[in-house]
Design a protein around this motif. Sequence first.
Motif, PDB file in Angstrom:
ATOM      1  N   THR A 576       0.827  -1.218   0.000  1.00  0.00           N
ATOM      2  CA  THR A 576       0.000   0.000   0.000  1.00  0.00           C
ATOM      3  C   THR A 576       0.857   1.262   0.000  1.00  0.00           C
ATOM      4  OG1 THR A 576      -0.196  -0.429   2.367  1.00  0.00           O
ATOM      5  CG2 THR A 576      -2.127  -0.808   1.013  1.00  0.00           C
ATOM      6  N   GLN A 577       1.979   1.242   0.733  1.00  0.00           N
ATOM      7  CA  GLN A 577       2.862   2.409   0.723  1.00  0.00           C
ATOM      8  C   GLN A 577       3.503   2.614  -0.642  1.00  0.00           C
ATOM      9  OE1 GLN A 577       5.644   2.001   3.898  1.00  0.00           O
ATOM     10  NE2 GLN A 577       4.127   2.301   5.509  1.00  0.00           N
ATOM     11  N   VAL A 578       3.925   1.496  -1.265  1.00  0.00           N
ATOM     12  CA  VAL A 578       4.560   1.627  -2.587  1.00  0.00           C
ATOM     13  C   VAL A 578       3.557   2.127  -3.618  1.00  0.00           C
ATOM     14  CG1 VAL A 578       5.574   0.296  -4.466  1.00  0.00           C
ATOM     15  CG2 VAL A 578       6.341  -0.076  -2.134  1.00  0.00           C
ATOM     16  N   THR A 579       2.363   1.596  -3.636  1.00  0.00           N
ATOM     17  CA  THR A 579       1.350   2.044  -4.602  1.00  0.00           C
ATOM     18  C   THR A 579       0.940   3.502  -4.351  1.00  0.00           C
ATOM     19  OG1 THR A 579      -0.318   1.071  -3.149  1.00  0.00           O
ATOM     20  CG2 THR A 579       0.427  -0.252  -5.009  1.00  0.00           C
ATOM     21  N   ALA A 580       0.861   3.887  -3.083  1.00  0.00           N
ATOM     22  CA  ALA A 580       0.506   5.279  -2.786  1.00  0.00           C
ATOM     23  C   ALA A 580       1.586   6.236  -3.265  1.00  0.00           C
ATOM     24  CB  ALA A 580       0.274   5.447  -1.284  1.00  0.00           C
ATOM     25  N   SER A 581       2.867   5.882  -3.060  1.00  0.00           N
ATOM     26  CA  SER A 581       3.952   6.761  -3.521  1.00  0.00           C
ATOM     27  C   SER A 581       3.994   6.843  -5.047  1.00  0.00           C
ATOM     28  CB  SER A 581       5.290   6.244  -2.987  1.00  0.00           C
ATOM     29  OG  SER A 581       5.543   4.947  -3.476  1.00  0.00           O
ATOM     30  N   MET A 584       1.316   9.234  -6.204  1.00  0.00           N
ATOM     31  CA  MET A 584       1.683  10.623  -5.953  1.00  0.00           C
ATOM     32  C   MET A 584       2.660  11.141  -7.017  1.00  0.00           C
ATOM     33  SD  MET A 584       0.006  11.744  -3.377  1.00  0.00           S
ATOM     34  CE  MET A 584       0.976  13.186  -2.933  1.00  0.00           C
ATOM     35  N   LYS A 585       3.563  10.259  -7.486  1.00  0.00           N
ATOM     36  CA  LYS A 585       4.502  10.690  -8.531  1.00  0.00           C
ATOM     37  C   LYS A 585       3.791  10.944  -9.860  1.00  0.00           C
ATOM     38  CE  LYS A 585       8.489   8.298  -6.566  1.00  0.00           C
ATOM     39  NZ  LYS A 585       9.484   7.216  -6.776  1.00  0.00           N
ATOM     40  N   LYS A 586       2.799  10.110 -10.187  1.00  0.00           N
ATOM     41  CA  LYS A 586       2.106  10.251 -11.465  1.00  0.00           C
ATOM     42  C   LYS A 586       1.137  11.427 -11.486  1.00  0.00           C
ATOM     43  CE  LYS A 586       2.358   5.318 -12.564  1.00  0.00           C
ATOM     44  NZ  LYS A 586       1.581   4.095 -12.847  1.00  0.00           N
ATOM     45  N   MET A 587       0.686  11.889 -10.356  1.00  0.00           N
ATOM     46  CA  MET A 587      -0.289  12.986 -10.325  1.00  0.00           C
ATOM     47  C   MET A 587       0.392  14.306 -10.684  1.00  0.00           C
ATOM     48  SD  MET A 587      -2.520  12.084  -6.932  1.00  0.00           S
ATOM     49  CE  MET A 587      -3.371  13.662  -7.056  1.00  0.00           C
ATOM     50  N   PRO A 588      -0.201  15.156 -11.585  1.00  0.00           N
ATOM     51  CA  PRO A 588       0.402  16.463 -11.926  1.00  0.00           C
ATOM     52  C   PRO A 588       0.269  17.436 -10.755  1.00  0.00           C
ATOM     53  CG  PRO A 588      -1.742  16.222 -12.974  1.00  0.00           C
ATOM     54  CD  PRO A 588      -1.436  14.895 -12.332  1.00  0.00           C
TER      55      PRO A 588
END
Length: 674
Positions: A576-581, A584-588
């Motif tokens: 869950t932490q890896v998917t959340a990070s 966050m990187k993909k979001m503009p």
Amino acid sequence: MAAGGGGSCDPLAPAGVPCAFSPDGQAYFALASSDGHLRVWETANNRLHQEYVPSAHLSGTCTCLAWAPARLQAKESHQRKKRKSEVIGTSDQVDLLALGTAVGSILLYSTVKGELHSKLISGGHENRVNCIQWHPENDCIYSCSDDKYIVEWSIQTCKVKCKWKGDSSSVSSLCISPDGKMLLSAGRTIKLWALETKEVYRHFTGHSTPVSSLRFTTIRPNESQPFDGITGLYFLSGAVHDRLLNVWQVRSENKERSAVMSFTVTDEPVYIDLTLSENKEEPVKLAVVCRDGQVHLFEHILNGHCKKPLTSNCTIQIATPGKGKRSTPKPIPILAAGFCLDKTSLLLVYGNWFQPTIERVALNAKDTHICLERDISNCWAPTVETAITKVRTPVMNSEAKVLVPGIPGHHAPIKPPLSQPKEGENKRKLGRNEASIEERLEAMDLDRKGRKDDLLQTTSFPVLLTQGLESNDLEMLNKVLQTRNINLIKKTVLRMPLHAVIPLLQELTKRLQGHPNSAVLMVQWLKCVLTIHASYLSTLPDLVHQLGTLYQLMESRVKSFQKLSHLHGKLILLITQVTASEKMKKMPSPQQKAKLVYEEESSEEESDDEIAEKDSDDNWDEDEEKDSGRDEDNGEEDEGAEDGEENGEDRDVSSDKELNGDSDLDPENESEEE
């Protein structure tokens, strides 16, 4: 000495329940049942002295136990006498009991405290403990396990003193020599170890199955040559599923490895007790409790080889008294037997493990077979047959029609009457007026196809299952047990007879040990049986013994479930932490303009002055002229502001003017401000 623990999944595991008499005159009898409870009974009045339940009694059941020798008990009682908090009168009751568990730990229990004395776990065994032996002199305990190792423990520090590999397979039994210098261990072969060097002194072979018991039978050989502590001694060994007890002699030359004699019994030995022979002329008395519940007594002088196996001098059995003409006596199993101090009487423990009966029986040398009648009906033992014996079948007329209850949710099926001697005459009287099969089916309201198929299927499955269990027909059992319909499984278990419940559980236990794919289906059957027939199973007195294999199998299957669940939880957190990070990187990044900006006036003036100071010389002259014109028009307010600016930035302005060549403007500005 107990032969081992019951309820194991291994078919070559020792039978019986771990139990032992206390060494101080057999005042107590300790018994570790398969439900994890330790019970200590008083042999004099057959009263429960103490009961102890370890915290891990479900996962780490007791597999073996051993009382501390009298020397350690006397030392412990001497230490307790010095304590003022302890009662002085309890010095004769000081007993330490070592318990080996299925998870590899060893517990030391004190009957005086009534609680756990200490626990030996660090650096010991990684698997079940098979046997425990106390050293007669040193404060040490020796234990063996399925992990192939023998461990020497220190009682004072509760730590491992020495650990060495005892065999290529599991080590099943141990025994220490009378002088405490040698150690017998049994795995695939019997080895005699020197405790000082931990080296093998002799090898002995002769059993094809794991050895369940080892006992030295003599203290000192009566020979002319000097005694080295071990040469010339005899010891006894019994194995699993072996009806012969072998006797071995330790010799200085390494030529002979086979047994010098053997004793024959009727079944596998589960408990062995003997009297040590102090000299060559004194016979050895041996009491062997077999798996069939009988006790065999032997008396023999150990004087070398004997070709034929020796039979028992006396056999003891216990049975219930047959009341009435139709009732037959039923055998009562004997759990353990031990010689009293006078060596002419025997302590018998019989009955069931949760409420045993302890009795002292005098021995007669002339008796070759003793059968004792004992009534143990007053003991707590629920029976199922009491309600059945009170049912009376009424006398009925042959022409009467009996309506029997049918399957729940359906109409009662019409059964043809039983064959009577006047059946032919009845058919002649009825003639063609007898109802046909079609009319009977319509009367039973089975015209709908769905209900008909469901009824026939659910009624045939219990019959097939019962017949398959009685005849052990694998094809019939596979047809029933391989169904995946949950509702059909529930209906089949609900309608099966009660006498087939235990055979079904035993069949499910066998299939659970097979392929994991079949085990998934067997779990569904097992769940239905335990939930539907729980009330019937709770009435069986020997349920724990019958379901012991199933319980051990379930424990071994879920042993690593807790570790896997912890690992599963940690992996979920990481994922869950890896998917959340990554999200966050993909979001503009949000680009928003401020709707309102507030700035103070002082900051605006300072910013204007700073911008003015950075302008060129020409712009500076024009600004000065404009400022002078504004000062004349605006009056004293602007003059005060300029005074403040010149006072605050005197050094900076003067340096800038010197660099720009504007130092001649200062006197003019001063004259204008004045």
